[in-house]
Design a protein around this motif. Structure first.
Motif, short mmCIF file in Angstrom:
data_model
loop_
_atom_site.label_atom_id
_atom_site.label_comp_id
_atom_site.label_asym_id
_atom_site.label_seq_id
_atom_site.Cartn_x
_atom_site.Cartn_y
_atom_site.Cartn_z
N UNK A 366 0.94 -1.13 -0.11
CA UNK A 366 -0.09 0.03 -0.01
C UNK A 366 0.80 1.32 -0.03
N UNK A 367 1.89 1.47 0.64
CA UNK A 367 2.56 2.54 1.04
C UNK A 367 4.09 2.67 0.30
N UNK A 368 4.61 1.37 0.21
CA UNK A 368 5.85 1.11 -0.72
C UNK A 368 7.08 2.07 0.02
N UNK A 369 7.20 2.32 1.32
CA UNK A 369 8.07 3.04 1.78
C UNK A 369 9.29 1.92 2.18
N UNK A 510 15.46 -2.01 -5.63
CA UNK A 510 14.08 -2.49 -4.95
C UNK A 510 12.88 -2.42 -6.10
N UNK A 511 12.01 -3.20 -5.82
CA UNK A 511 10.84 -3.11 -7.15
C UNK A 511 9.96 -1.97 -6.68
N UNK A 512 9.26 -1.33 -7.85
CA UNK A 512 8.54 -0.43 -7.73
C UNK A 512 7.36 -0.58 -6.72
N UNK A 513 6.70 0.90 -6.36
CA UNK A 513 5.68 0.49 -5.41
C UNK A 513 4.72 -0.11 -6.10
N UNK A 516 0.95 2.01 -6.66
CA UNK A 516 0.89 2.90 -7.85
C UNK A 516 0.87 2.26 -9.23
N UNK A 517 1.81 0.96 -9.18
CA UNK A 517 1.35 0.36 -10.52
C UNK A 517 -0.01 -0.35 -10.80
N UNK A 518 -0.65 -0.71 -9.63
CA UNK A 518 -2.12 -1.31 -9.78
C UNK A 518 -2.78 -0.21 -10.13
N UNK A 519 -2.73 1.23 -9.42
CA UNK A 519 -3.50 2.19 -9.77
C UNK A 519 -3.24 2.75 -11.05
N UNK A 520 -2.08 2.56 -11.45
CA UNK A 520 -1.91 3.22 -13.10
C UNK A 520 -2.46 2.17 -13.89
N UNK A 521 -2.45 0.83 -13.79
CA UNK A 521 -3.13 -0.38 -14.63
C UNK A 521 -4.51 0.17 -14.70
#
Length: 568
Positions: A366-369, A510-513, A516-521
């Protein structure tokens, strides 16, 4: 040609004859002893054995007679009819005989308090008038002069205590007063050295014990073979705590030293396995529970995967670290607050660990921190590194008996790891994966085979759970099995780290957030009508359609045609 065939049989017969000869006197009720010579004796309940030593030299003032058995008690006394003040019963017992003028013969009596026969070994040691007398100032136990070491144990710690010694004196003289003063002419000048000796790992046999007891009985042998853990002065309490090692044989002994005459004497050694050899349940042969084996074997399989592929499968890595943190915290809470059984605590720990791992993965999704996630990973590695530091002899320093000093030092060392690697989080994560993942394999091995390496983390857990464990000395054996397992651990850790460093050197840290990827898709599918996924119904509608199909499947089919008679 008959001689080579006959020779092994002759040796066997000769050995049996010698063994029978060694025990024949004891079975007849008499055991002839010589100073410093060990004799095996077979004891029973019906016939007490009279142990006699003759031709004692005139310069000998004290004789310490001791007897040892593997697991069954033996009674040793000055008289045939034993009493509480003139006898002792146990697996490691001894008596002190103060010789009278012109006395050249000493007699003791041995007997088994149980109906079964007991194989034991007996020995006697002589001391002169300048040698201190072990247990000569006894005020706590039954014997007037008590050279015995009293041992108590549980699964966490082992405790020994002994009576203070007194100064030596000549035959016929009055013994020095135990409370006449604290000067150099009193017993207060005496010093006590506590020694520890480890039996071979995974060997609980009677033969091994009786053979190795000979290395911890007299002063020279104890100093040559034992490990000196602590030295006490007379004004300190004569009781010491040690970390229990269930299933591992340990022998303890105390050497009392007179610095004025530079003379020493040994107490009666005592041994323990920190478990029962005779209990039907939870004995030394069934220490490792099935639930523990299942838990740590599963944990090791996942840890081995993390060791070589943890950074590439980032979410699995986070789940593993979250499982460790949450599982450790909740196991401590369950053990300290509740009175649940061990198996129930382990199951609840597994559940809490699963929840903790999923929560950490959900936080990342969710946050990708990255910084917070790597802080948790760094703390896990830091706590392990700090545990390794205190697993060394450094952990037995007296300053760390204080809980405040220990935990402040422990926490500072643990926090150093994430701080040092704050600029290179990928290196930190790969190191954590390789070291922590490979160590989980060591914990799994410890469920099937004894290894001292398991106490790196187990001693930390004991200190958290038991308030008195801070006073225990945590020395452990390091023998052939441990060297082999240490080599396996090192190869796994180094191999896993090198493989991951080589594989990830050209990849992004590290892999991307994920969110954000899910939201962009999701936005792309909504706006792009040419995308086939655009025409996929929403999730709620798809679930409703699936439930409708299931409902239709179980609905009873109505028959075709009319059942009522035709009206003419």
């Amino acid at each position: 040609m008959w001689l080579p065939r006959f020779f092994p049989s002759a040796l066997l017969v000769l050995g049996l004859v010698c063994r029978r000869e060694a025990l024949v006197n004891s079975s007849a009720g008499l055991l002839e002893l010589s100073l410093d010579k060990f004799r095996n004796v077979l004891l029973n309940k019906t016939i007490p054995v009279e142990a006699v030593i003759r031709n004692i030299a005139s310069n000998v003032t004290v004789i310490i007679f001791q007897v040892h058995s593997h697991q069954k008690n033996v009674t040793i006394s000055f008289d045939k009819n034993s009493s509480a003040n003139s006898s002792g019963t146990g697996v490691d017992k001894g008596l002190v005989s103060i010789l009278r003028p012109q006395q050249s013969v000493c007699t003791w009596y041995l007997q088994s308090p149980d109906a079964s026969q007991v194989l034991s070994t007996a020995v006697s040691f002589a001391y002169s008038e300048r040698d201190p007398i072990p247990g000569g100032c006894n005020l706590e136990f039954n014997l007037e002069v008590d050279p015995n070491i009293y041992l108590e144990y549980n699964l966490i710690d082992t405790r020994i205590k002994f009576a203070p010694a007194n100064l030596g004196y000549a035959r016929g003289a009055n013994p020095p007063s135990c409370d006449s003063g604290t000067g150099q002419n009193s017993r207060w000048r005496l010093r006590y050295d506590i020694y520890q000796y480890f039996l071979p790992e995974n060997d609980l046999s009677e033969t091994a014990l009786l053979n190795h007891l000979r290395k911890m009985s007299d002063v020279q042998s104890v100093r040559a073979n034992g490990i000196r853990l602590v030295s006490l002065t007379t004004d300190e309490k004569t009781n010491v705590h040690f970390s229990s090692l269930p299933g591992q044989g340990v022998i303890y002994n105390v050497i009392v030293w007179d610095p004025l005459w530079n003379t020493s004497a040994a107490y009666v050694p005592v041994h323990t396995y920190a478990c029962s050899l005779t209990a039907l349940v939870d004995n030394c042969f069934s220490l490792r529970r099935l639930s523990t084996k299942i838990f740590f074997t599963t944990f090791a399989v996942l840890g081995l995967f993390i060791c070589f592929f943890g950074h590439r499968f980032w979410k699995t890595d986070l789940f593993y670290m979250g499982f460790i943190v949450m599982g450790f915290i909740f196991f401590v809470l369950f053990a300290r607050i509740t009175s649940l059984s061990y198996d129930v605590c382990l199951i609840l720990t597994a559940v809490a660990g699963l929840v903790g791992g999923l929560l950490l993965v959900a936080y990342w999704w969710r946050f990708g921190f990255v910084l917070l996630c790597m802080s948790i990973v760094g703390l896990v590695l830091g706590f392990f590194f700090s545990s390794v530091i205190f697993f060394t002899p450094l952990g037995d320093y007296k300053v760390f008996r204080d809980d405040a000093v220990f935990w402040v030092t422990f926490s500072c060392i643990a926090l150093m790891v994430p701080i040092v690697f704050v600029g290179c989080p990928r290196i930190l994560n790969i190191l954590a994966c390789g070291i922590i993942g490979s160590y989980s394999v060591i914990l799994a091995i410890a469920c099937y085979l004894y290894t001292s390496l398991a106490y790196i983390t187990l001693d930390l857990l004991r200190r958290v759970l038991n308030d008195d464990f801070s006073q225990a000395y945590t020395n452990v054996p390091f023998q052939t099995n441990d060297l082999i397992i240490l080599a396996v651990w090192g190869m796994l850790a180094v191999g896993g780290i090198m493989v991951q460093l080589r594989r990830e050197r050209r990849e992004i840290p590290f892999p991307p957030h994920p969110y954000r990827i899910w939201k962009r898709e999701r936005e792309r599918r909504i706006t792009n009508i040419l995308d086939p996924s655009h025409h996929i119904p929403p999730l709620r509608e798809r679930i409703h359609n699936k439930l409708s199909q299931i409902k239709e499947f179980f609905r009873k089919e109505q028959p075709a045609g009319e059942r009522t008679p035709l009206l003419l």
